[in-house]
Motif scaffolding. Structure first.
Motif, PDB file in Angstrom:
ATOM      1  N   ALA A  18       2.394  -8.601  -2.583  1.00 44.81           N
ATOM      2  CA  ALA A  18       1.594  -7.914  -1.564  1.00 44.81           C
ATOM      3  C   ALA A  18       1.005  -8.917  -0.581  1.00 44.81           C
ATOM      4  O   ALA A  18       0.961  -8.668   0.632  1.00 44.81           O
ATOM      5  CB  ALA A  18       0.481  -7.102  -2.231  1.00 44.81           C
ATOM      6  N   LEU A  19       0.588 -10.065  -1.083  1.00 49.62           N
ATOM      7  CA  LEU A  19       0.028 -11.117  -0.232  1.00 49.62           C
ATOM      8  C   LEU A  19       1.072 -11.651   0.735  1.00 49.62           C
ATOM      9  O   LEU A  19       0.806 -11.806   1.938  1.00 49.62           O
ATOM     10  CB  LEU A  19      -0.528 -12.240  -1.109  1.00 49.62           C
ATOM     11  N   ARG A  20       2.283 -11.905   0.237  1.00 47.69           N
ATOM     12  CA  ARG A  20       3.373 -12.390   1.111  1.00 47.69           C
ATOM     13  C   ARG A  20       3.691 -11.359   2.191  1.00 47.69           C
ATOM     14  O   ARG A  20       3.868 -11.712   3.355  1.00 47.69           O
ATOM     15  CB  ARG A  20       4.627 -12.691   0.294  1.00 47.69           C
ATOM     16  N   PHE A  21       3.765 -10.089   1.804  1.00 48.08           N
ATOM     17  CA  PHE A  21       4.064  -9.047   2.776  1.00 48.08           C
ATOM     18  C   PHE A  21       2.994  -9.025   3.863  1.00 48.08           C
ATOM     19  O   PHE A  21       3.301  -8.965   5.054  1.00 48.08           O
ATOM     20  CB  PHE A  21       4.154  -7.669   2.102  1.00 48.08           C
ATOM     21  N   TYR A  22       1.727  -9.095   3.460  1.00 50.06           N
ATOM     22  CA  TYR A  22       0.636  -9.064   4.431  1.00 50.06           C
ATOM     23  C   TYR A  22       0.720 -10.256   5.387  1.00 50.06           C
ATOM     24  O   TYR A  22       0.559 -10.099   6.595  1.00 50.06           O
ATOM     25  CB  TYR A  22      -0.729  -9.047   3.726  1.00 50.06           C
TER      26      TYR A  22
ATOM     27  N   LEU B  72     -15.021   5.690  -5.563  1.00 49.80           N
ATOM     28  CA  LEU B  72     -13.582   5.906  -5.444  1.00 49.80           C
ATOM     29  C   LEU B  72     -12.886   5.253  -6.625  1.00 49.80           C
ATOM     30  O   LEU B  72     -13.237   4.137  -7.018  1.00 49.80           O
ATOM     31  CB  LEU B  72     -13.056   5.314  -4.140  1.00 49.80           C
ATOM     32  N   ILE B  73     -11.899   5.920  -7.178  1.00 46.08           N
ATOM     33  CA  ILE B  73     -11.123   5.388  -8.300  1.00 46.08           C
ATOM     34  C   ILE B  73      -9.708   5.122  -7.807  1.00 46.08           C
ATOM     35  O   ILE B  73      -9.036   6.030  -7.309  1.00 46.08           O
ATOM     36  CB  ILE B  73     -11.097   6.383  -9.474  1.00 46.08           C
ATOM     37  N   VAL B  74      -9.266   3.867  -7.915  1.00 43.47           N
ATOM     38  CA  VAL B  74      -7.915   3.492  -7.495  1.00 43.47           C
ATOM     39  C   VAL B  74      -6.939   3.980  -8.559  1.00 43.47           C
ATOM     40  O   VAL B  74      -7.050   3.610  -9.721  1.00 43.47           O
ATOM     41  CB  VAL B  74      -7.777   1.968  -7.307  1.00 43.47           C
ATOM     42  N   VAL B  75      -5.997   4.845  -8.149  1.00 43.06           N
ATOM     43  CA  VAL B  75      -5.014   5.374  -9.096  1.00 43.06           C
ATOM     44  C   VAL B  75      -3.606   4.842  -8.818  1.00 43.06           C
ATOM     45  O   VAL B  75      -2.719   4.985  -9.646  1.00 43.06           O
ATOM     46  CB  VAL B  75      -5.000   6.920  -9.137  1.00 43.06           C
ATOM     47  N   ASP B  76      -3.402   4.227  -7.655  1.00 43.75           N
ATOM     48  CA  ASP B  76      -2.119   3.592  -7.337  1.00 43.75           C
ATOM     49  C   ASP B  76      -2.373   2.518  -6.288  1.00 43.75           C
ATOM     50  O   ASP B  76      -3.153   2.728  -5.364  1.00 43.75           O
ATOM     51  CB  ASP B  76      -1.117   4.620  -6.809  1.00 43.75           C
ATOM     52  N   GLY B  77      -1.734   1.376  -6.455  1.00 46.37           N
ATOM     53  CA  GLY B  77      -1.878   0.303  -5.478  1.00 46.37           C
ATOM     54  C   GLY B  77      -2.925  -0.723  -5.847  1.00 46.37           C
ATOM     55  O   GLY B  77      -3.497  -1.383  -4.974  1.00 46.37           O
ATOM     56  N   LEU B  78      -3.171  -0.890  -7.139  1.00 45.39           N
ATOM     57  CA  LEU B  78      -4.191  -1.844  -7.561  1.00 45.39           C
ATOM     58  C   LEU B  78      -3.856  -3.262  -7.106  1.00 45.39           C
ATOM     59  O   LEU B  78      -4.741  -4.006  -6.686  1.00 45.39           O
ATOM     60  CB  LEU B  78      -4.384  -1.802  -9.076  1.00 45.39           C
ATOM     61  N   SER B  79      -2.589  -3.634  -7.140  1.00 45.89           N
ATOM     62  CA  SER B  79      -2.213  -4.980  -6.695  1.00 45.89           C
ATOM     63  C   SER B  79      -2.523  -5.167  -5.207  1.00 45.89           C
ATOM     64  O   SER B  79      -2.987  -6.227  -4.787  1.00 45.89           O
ATOM     65  CB  SER B  79      -0.734  -5.263  -6.971  1.00 45.89           C
ATOM     66  N   ARG B  80      -2.314  -4.127  -4.394  1.00 51.00           N
ATOM     67  CA  ARG B  80      -2.643  -4.193  -2.974  1.00 51.00           C
ATOM     68  C   ARG B  80      -4.163  -4.292  -2.783  1.00 51.00           C
ATOM     69  O   ARG B  80      -4.650  -4.986  -1.912  1.00 51.00           O
ATOM     70  CB  ARG B  80      -2.106  -2.975  -2.240  1.00 51.00           C
ATOM     71  N   TYR B  81      -4.903  -3.567  -3.611  1.00 55.39           N
ATOM     72  CA  TYR B  81      -6.362  -3.620  -3.542  1.00 55.39           C
ATOM     73  C   TYR B  81      -6.861  -5.030  -3.864  1.00 55.39           C
ATOM     74  O   TYR B  81      -7.683  -5.584  -3.135  1.00 55.39           O
ATOM     75  CB  TYR B  81      -6.993  -2.599  -4.493  1.00 55.39           C
ATOM     76  N   ILE B  82      -6.339  -5.618  -4.933  1.00 55.26           N
ATOM     77  CA  ILE B  82      -6.749  -6.979  -5.307  1.00 55.26           C
ATOM     78  C   ILE B  82      -6.365  -7.962  -4.206  1.00 55.26           C
ATOM     79  O   ILE B  82      -7.153  -8.832  -3.840  1.00 55.26           O
ATOM     80  CB  ILE B  82      -6.143  -7.377  -6.664  1.00 55.26           C
ATOM     81  N   CYS B  83      -5.168  -7.803  -3.647  1.00 46.95           N
ATOM     82  CA  CYS B  83      -4.721  -8.638  -2.527  1.00 46.95           C
ATOM     83  C   CYS B  83      -5.701  -8.530  -1.359  1.00 46.95           C
ATOM     84  O   CYS B  83      -6.084  -9.535  -0.762  1.00 46.95           O
ATOM     85  CB  CYS B  83      -3.319  -8.211  -2.098  1.00 46.95           C
TER      86      CYS B  83
END
Length: 76
Positions: A11-15, A40-51
């Motif tokens: 996700a970091l590389r893409f950004y 808010l509860i993250v249910v999909d995309g946790l790696s993007r959130y951490i990124c």
């Protein structure tokens, strides 16, 4: 699911290449007994959130999902 470092780095590389995240994170708005949204509860995309946290982004794309729709998709 467990978020691994490989997915976060992807996700970091893409950004860094495109200047935006490839997909929004999906969240469910949790409400209190009065119906007020309190988190808010993250249910999909946790790696993007951490990124996004690593990059210190103030704004990121979010898709809101209704709790009932989410539960039906997951057969919960």
């Amino acid at each position: 699911s467990n978020t691994n470092k490989r997915k976060i780095l992807k996700a970091l590389r893409f950004y860094k290449q495109h200047g935006f995240l490839d997909k929004p994170i999906t969240v469910i708005a949790e409400t209190d007994e009065k119906g007020n949204h309190n988190k808010l509860i993250v249910v999909d995309g946790l790696s993007r959130y951490i990124c996004s946290r690593w990059l210190k982004l103030d704004i990121l794309p979010v898709a809101y999902e209704d709790i009932n729709t989410y539960c039906n998709k997951k057969n919960i």
